[in-house]
Design a protein around this motif. Sequence first.
Motif, short mmCIF file in Angstrom:
data_model
loop_
_atom_site.label_atom_id
_atom_site.label_comp_id
_atom_site.label_asym_id
_atom_site.label_seq_id
_atom_site.Cartn_x
_atom_site.Cartn_y
_atom_site.Cartn_z
N GLN A 147 -9.87 1.60 -8.81
CA GLN A 147 -10.62 2.24 -7.73
C GLN A 147 -10.40 3.74 -7.69
N ALA A 149 2.19 1.77 -3.49
CA ALA A 149 1.17 2.38 -4.36
C ALA A 149 1.03 3.87 -4.06
N ASN A 196 -5.00 1.65 -11.21
CA ASN A 196 -5.86 1.28 -10.09
C ASN A 196 -7.29 1.66 -10.46
N ASP A 252 0.84 -1.20 0.00
CA ASP A 252 0.00 0.00 0.00
C ASP A 252 0.87 1.25 0.00
N TYR A 297 1.46 6.97 -6.76
CA TYR A 297 0.36 7.88 -7.11
C TYR A 297 0.50 9.26 -6.47
N GLY A 341 -1.70 -1.87 -9.23
CA GLY A 341 -2.76 -1.51 -10.17
C GLY A 341 -3.43 -2.77 -10.66
N ASP A 342 -4.73 -2.89 -10.45
CA ASP A 342 -5.44 -4.14 -10.74
C ASP A 342 -5.86 -4.27 -12.19
#
Length: 376
Positions: free
Chosen positions: A311, A71, A309, A68, A75, A108-109
């Motif tokens: 989301q 990420a 990502n 986390d 970002y 990133g999914d």
Amino acid sequence: MPSKQALSDGAAMNPSSSNEHWWHLLELGVRATDHIEEGLHHFLCLELDGSDVSRINFPLPALKKELDECAKAVYDGPGVCVIRGMDLTRYKREDKIVLFLGLASHIGDQRGPQNAEGDILTHVIDDPSWNAPLEKRHDIHTNHGLTFHTDMGCEVLALQVQGCAHSGGDIRIASVDTIYDELVRLRDETTLKSLRNPTWPIRTGFKGGPRFVFSPLLCRREGRAQISMDQARIGPYYPNRRGSVPNLTREQENALFVLQQIASSCQRRLKPQVGDIIFINNVRLLHAREPYIDRTPNIRHLVRLWIRNSQLPKQVPDEMDMPWEAVYGEAAMNRNPKYDVVPMPRYMECKYSNGTAAFVADEESGEESGEESKEE
């Protein structure tokens, strides 16, 4: 300075500043790599295709906090994170890719296709087995240096380093915020205005639609500068030739020159190591590559993903979203994804290259009838 994390015993030390690295570094130790291997084993036991890898079926609960933070660094922080410490010699080639996909899915999914063929993975390599001459290849498939650019459409550029060159090949990074601030300091309103004007002809590279769209290269919102720029994808394939894509104006050519000059003056260097997984914010940072020399067994080989990502809101403004839609939009999601775990055995020369990042144009999407192709 960004934080440096060490997981020598499977637990992170308190984040601390490091003069050695300007990016966010996550170093993995024995127990941390054991956790990752547990995630790999869990996925392999499901007997799914590699294309099915996700943060759900490649679970890494013991590393959630650290990933986390990686990420967040990509970002909201320096824009670059390096996960270091994986010994790739322990894994067969298919498992190397699964490890890459699994770790990347926690940053990133959503994975986007990188060309019209639906390739999710791109092998960035000058493969010694290829017979095609360098001038017939995309720039990423040579050992040439690459000027500053973004992989247009991509939000986060993910790279797995499977091999390093004998010499050279370092990655250079330039902050778009720094470039913007320097243009303001120099009072270069002409360049700023040119980069922000929605008058740049960006080639689309797809059949059945417009051959290009007009777009700005640079914008600023919520106090952050954003860019979508690859000189090899702007304007016609062949300048000063009759075709549907306009030539750049002298003012635009000068703006690109100034942009490259300032990027070079504020660049920072990242020296990859074998086993690294590198994440780069492709909206806030420009990247370039130094030329390199391979000498067996030291062959530079990077595997590339374009991720985001899902989301989070779209990271580019609407006026710059054509390349984004090509990578993450509905049409992109309807392409049949391909996951090649090794470089192509025979290099296929393409008629057109839609940029330094080699977003390949569809075969019939080049210049108007009568225009020569790259092969000619």
